[in-house]
Design a protein around this motif. Structure first.
Motif, PDB file in Angstrom:
ATOM      1  N   ALA A 252      -0.082  71.403  52.052  1.00 15.12           N
ATOM      2  CA  ALA A 252       0.719  71.612  50.846  1.00 15.12           C
ATOM      3  C   ALA A 252       0.275  70.681  49.720  1.00 15.12           C
ATOM      4  O   ALA A 252       0.389  71.025  48.539  1.00 15.12           O
ATOM      5  CB  ALA A 252       2.201  71.400  51.152  1.00 15.12           C
ATOM      6  N   GLU A 253      -0.257  69.521  50.092  1.00 16.36           N
ATOM      7  CA  GLU A 253      -0.702  68.554  49.096  1.00 16.36           C
ATOM      8  C   GLU A 253      -2.054  68.936  48.487  1.00 16.36           C
ATOM      9  O   GLU A 253      -2.290  68.699  47.304  1.00 16.36           O
ATOM     10  CB  GLU A 253      -0.821  67.163  49.727  1.00 16.36           C
ATOM     11  CG  GLU A 253       0.508  66.530  50.100  1.00 16.36           C
ATOM     12  CD  GLU A 253       0.314  65.211  50.835  1.00 16.36           C
ATOM     13  OE1 GLU A 253      -0.840  64.758  50.957  1.00 16.36           O
ATOM     14  OE2 GLU A 253       1.326  64.641  51.291  1.00 16.36           O
ATOM     15  N   ILE A 254      -2.943  69.523  49.277  1.00 16.62           N
ATOM     16  CA  ILE A 254      -4.297  69.770  48.775  1.00 16.62           C
ATOM     17  C   ILE A 254      -4.422  71.089  48.027  1.00 16.62           C
ATOM     18  O   ILE A 254      -5.406  71.305  47.319  1.00 16.62           O
ATOM     19  CB  ILE A 254      -5.345  69.721  49.911  1.00 16.62           C
ATOM     20  CG1 ILE A 254      -5.111  70.837  50.928  1.00 16.62           C
ATOM     21  CG2 ILE A 254      -5.348  68.361  50.583  1.00 16.62           C
ATOM     22  CD1 ILE A 254      -6.201  70.929  51.970  1.00 16.62           C
ATOM     23  N   GLY A 255      -3.446  71.962  48.163  1.00 15.02           N
ATOM     24  CA  GLY A 255      -3.481  73.236  47.450  1.00 15.02           C
ATOM     25  C   GLY A 255      -2.168  73.490  46.737  1.00 15.02           C
ATOM     26  O   GLY A 255      -1.171  72.799  46.966  1.00 15.02           O
ATOM     27  N   ASP A 256      -2.168  74.487  45.868  1.00 11.22           N
ATOM     28  CA  ASP A 256      -0.939  74.854  45.162  1.00 11.22           C
ATOM     29  C   ASP A 256      -0.011  75.652  46.060  1.00 11.22           C
ATOM     30  O   ASP A 256       1.197  75.702  45.823  1.00 11.22           O
ATOM     31  CB  ASP A 256      -1.299  75.662  43.912  1.00 11.22           C
ATOM     32  CG  ASP A 256      -2.140  74.849  42.936  1.00 11.22           C
ATOM     33  OD1 ASP A 256      -1.565  74.008  42.230  1.00 11.22           O
ATOM     34  OD2 ASP A 256      -3.363  75.045  42.896  1.00 11.22           O
ATOM     35  N   LYS A 257      -0.560  76.299  47.074  1.00  9.56           N
ATOM     36  CA  LYS A 257       0.217  77.037  48.068  1.00  9.56           C
ATOM     37  C   LYS A 257      -0.608  77.102  49.335  1.00  9.56           C
ATOM     38  O   LYS A 257      -1.839  77.149  49.276  1.00  9.56           O
ATOM     39  CB  LYS A 257       0.543  78.456  47.567  1.00  9.56           C
ATOM     40  CG  LYS A 257       1.337  79.307  48.571  1.00  9.56           C
ATOM     41  CD  LYS A 257       1.487  80.725  48.082  1.00  9.56           C
ATOM     42  CE  LYS A 257       2.490  80.829  46.964  1.00  9.56           C
ATOM     43  NZ  LYS A 257       3.881  80.598  47.443  1.00  9.56           N
TER      44      LYS A 257
END
Length: 223
Positions: A178-183
């Motif tokens: 969840a932190e490395i992508g927008d979804k």
């Protein structure tokens, strides 16, 4: 492998993931005026057979971002970091290389990534992630290092958003993804995890020729 695996093979996983991605896109209620173009980026080689059904479902381009694990010489399965073909690097727990073998391992990973990217070059479409909705796909996520560095590489191109998509990943990676992508769209998050392969009925190694064919077929399909 499980006696009742989640997925028959990568194609089956791709079809199921494609339905989930399409469902999430539908929730955005995008109109023609404000819609952003999706581009599917696969982590080769195993991510490509999973990504093909998604690109077909969305009617969009299929490209690759090549990332390789940086491993210890005494444990080639343990990822201490990852690097992309274009020079982006992430270290596990933000460790910087301070030993000779770490620098050598980094160079080996970068060389391997660059070699694979060159092998797949003839099948790549002429697209840019800039302003696009990036759908980043792999056949499964174990440590999260390669998908994370791939996301960093794509974020540097200033896309509209990066979605991390995979059929299976460990439950304890949910927050990290969840932190490395927008979804993040992950179909199964089993615990204990052990390895990606155990959740597939068939999980053969994807050869470079097959990976290239996946890319070339999508270009032909869209032309």
């Amino acid at each position: 492998m499980l006696s009742n695996p989640f997925f028959e093979d990568r194609a089956d996983a791709g079809e199921k993931l494609a339905a989930a991605v399409e469902n999430e896109l539908g929730k955005l209620n995008l109109t023609a005026q404000n819609a952003v173009k999706p581009i599917v980026y696969a982590l080769p080689r195993g991510g490509l057979p999973v990504a093909v059904p998604i690109a077909r479902r969305l009617g969009c381009a299929l490209d690759v971002v090549v990332a390789k694990k940086i491993t210890r010489p005494d444990n080639l399965e343990l990822a201490i970091g990852a690097a992309t073909a274009d020079g982006h690097v992430l270290w596990q727990k933000q460790k910087q290389p301070n030993l000779r073998w770490q620098k050598s391992a980094l160079q080996q990973a970068e060389n391997s990534a660059q070699s694979l990217l060159a092998d797949l070059a003839s099948g790549r479409p002429n697209v840019s992630a800039a302003g696009a909705l990036v759908i980043l796909v792999d056949d499964g996520i174990a440590t999260g290092m390669t998908v994370a560095v791939a996301a960093v590489a794509l974020q540097s191109q200033q896309p509209a958003a990066v979605w991390i998509c995979a059929p299976v990943a460990p439950d304890d990676l949910t927050g990290f993804l969840a932190e490395i992508g927008d979804k993040s769209i992950i179909l199964e998050t089993p615990s204990p995890f052990y390895s990606v392969s155990r959740f597939y009925g068939q999980f053969p190694q994807v050869e470079t020729a097959e990976a290239l064919e996946c890319l070339q077929r999508q270009i032909e399909w869209r032309s």
